[in-house]
Design an enzyme around this catalytic site. Structure first.
Site, mmCIF file in Angstrom:
data_model
loop_
_atom_site.group_PDB
_atom_site.id
_atom_site.type_symbol
_atom_site.label_atom_id
_atom_site.label_comp_id
_atom_site.label_asym_id
_atom_site.label_seq_id
_atom_site.Cartn_x
_atom_site.Cartn_y
_atom_site.Cartn_z
ATOM 1 N N GLY A 189 32.319 23.114 17.882
ATOM 2 C CA GLY A 189 31.750 23.453 19.273
ATOM 3 C C GLY A 189 31.167 24.814 19.262
ATOM 4 N N GLN A 228 28.058 32.163 23.310
ATOM 5 C CA GLN A 228 28.438 32.722 21.903
ATOM 6 C C GLN A 228 27.105 33.303 21.489
ATOM 7 O OE1 GLN A 228 31.018 29.219 21.265
ATOM 8 N NE2 GLN A 228 32.216 30.948 20.076
ATOM 9 N N CYS A 249 38.285 30.140 17.071
ATOM 10 C CA CYS A 249 37.056 30.254 17.910
ATOM 11 C C CYS A 249 36.203 31.138 16.898
ATOM 12 C CB CYS A 249 37.324 31.131 19.061
ATOM 13 S SG CYS A 249 35.764 31.599 19.942
ATOM 14 N N LEU A 250 34.763 30.826 16.896
ATOM 15 C CA LEU A 250 33.990 31.601 15.914
ATOM 16 C C LEU A 250 33.726 32.878 16.288
ATOM 17 C CD1 LEU A 250 31.423 28.342 15.719
ATOM 18 C CD2 LEU A 250 32.985 29.143 13.999
ATOM 19 N N HIS A 256 37.544 24.564 25.925
ATOM 20 C CA HIS A 256 37.282 25.657 25.288
ATOM 21 C C HIS A 256 35.645 26.078 25.381
ATOM 22 C CE1 HIS A 256 37.872 28.300 21.472
ATOM 23 N NE2 HIS A 256 36.598 28.294 21.655
ATOM 24 N N GLU A 257 34.857 25.236 25.185
ATOM 25 C CA GLU A 257 33.556 25.675 25.249
ATOM 26 C C GLU A 257 33.134 25.653 26.755
ATOM 27 O OE1 GLU A 257 32.200 26.275 22.706
ATOM 28 O OE2 GLU A 257 33.500 25.016 21.630
ATOM 29 N N HIS A 259 34.040 29.454 27.781
ATOM 30 C CA HIS A 259 33.053 30.240 27.272
ATOM 31 C C HIS A 259 31.929 30.411 28.373
ATOM 32 C CE1 HIS A 259 34.122 31.442 23.066
ATOM 33 N NE2 HIS A 259 34.179 30.277 22.906
HETATM 34 O O1 GNR Z 1 35.384 25.274 15.590
HETATM 35 C C1 GNR Z 1 36.184 25.542 16.528
HETATM 36 N N1 GNR Z 1 37.518 24.843 16.328
HETATM 37 C C2 GNR Z 1 38.091 24.773 17.572
HETATM 38 C C3 GNR Z 1 39.474 24.350 17.373
HETATM 39 C C4 GNR Z 1 40.501 24.213 18.041
HETATM 40 C C5 GNR Z 1 40.295 24.414 19.686
HETATM 41 C C6 GNR Z 1 38.736 24.749 19.844
HETATM 42 C C7 GNR Z 1 37.768 24.918 18.946
HETATM 43 S S1 GNR Z 1 36.396 25.352 19.318
HETATM 44 C C8 GNR Z 1 35.854 26.430 17.810
HETATM 45 C C9 GNR Z 1 34.479 26.761 17.764
HETATM 46 C C10 GNR Z 1 34.161 27.534 18.927
HETATM 47 O O2 GNR Z 1 34.338 28.755 18.756
HETATM 48 N N2 GNR Z 1 33.692 27.141 20.248
HETATM 49 O O3 GNR Z 1 33.390 27.902 21.153
HETATM 50 NI NI NI Z 2 34.813 29.522 21.056
#
Ligand code: GNR
Ligand code: NI
Length: 186
Positions: free
Chosen positions: A67, A72, A112-113, A154-155, A158
């Site tokens: 995601g 980001q 998270c990236l 999670h997205e 952000h």
């Molecule tokens: O790549 C991602 N893996 C992930 C694993 C578990 C819960 C959420 C995520 S999202 C993350 C990519 C990211 O940072 N999205 O904002």
């Molecule tokens: Ni993230």
């Protein structure tokens, strides 16, 4: 001849569809204060939005991640992309997403990236009903669960200026912050 024209058409067609420039965008890293920006709703569903969402998909696949939120990549509009498929060929683009959470509370490890190499358990609801628009501006709604529900929550966090380490203890977060700042490449 007609046959030659036909072949030429195929070649031109193939070129046209493979000509799109692949663009990998820079991902902001925690504790960058720009990750705290509240994203604005999208009201222009024009060409720029399509280009940005394609660039975000390129960036997410290249990372690789499941995601990515526009926040980001330092664009503060309500746009997220997601692909939880193993084959990485099921991209989902969501504009102006709003969530209605239900179900149990389940703890699962997240990454998270914007926090490379950091993995922590986060408690979230297991079901997320999603309301929003697709890339064309058509209203959509669907129910997500499992990894998709985790990822979408999670997205959307952000877009609200939130990162997953906001859910863990201040002490742990401080340690993570120090580690990421120390390991930062200029
Ligand atoms: O790549 C991602 N893996 C992930 C694993 C578990 C819960 C959420 C995520 S999202 C993350 C990519 C990211 O940072 N999205 O904002
Ligand atoms: Ni993230």
């Amino acid at each position: 001849t007609q046959y030659k024209n036909f072949i030429l058409k195929i070649i031109i067609c193939g070129t046209k569809f493979s000509l799109r420039q692949m663009s990998v965008l820079e991902i902001l890293k925690f504790p960058d204060p720009r990750l705290r920006t509240i994203a604005k709703p999208v009201d222009d569903f024009g060409k720029n939005l399509k280009t940005l969402s394609q660039d975000m998909l390129d960036t997410m696949y290249q990372a690789p991640g499941i995601g990515l939120a526009a926040t980001q990549v330092n664009v503060h509009i309500q746009l997220i992309v997601v692909d939880i498929s193993q084959t990485k060929d099921e991209p989902v683009i969501l504009v102006n997403p709003e969530l209605e959470l239900s179900g149990e509370i389940l703890e699962a490890e997240e990454g998270c990236l914007s926090l490379p190499g950091i993995y922590e358990k986060v408690s979230r609801r297991t079901i997320a009903k999603v309301f929003g628009q697709d890339i064309e501006g058509n209203d959509i709604n669907f129910t997500s669960e499992g990894l998709l529900a985790v990822c979408i929550q999670h997205e959307v966090d952000h877009l609200r200026g939130k990162v997953f380490v906001d859910y863990i203890s201040n002490l742990k977060r401080s340690r993570i912050k120090r580690k990421l700042v120390k390991n930062r490449v200029a």
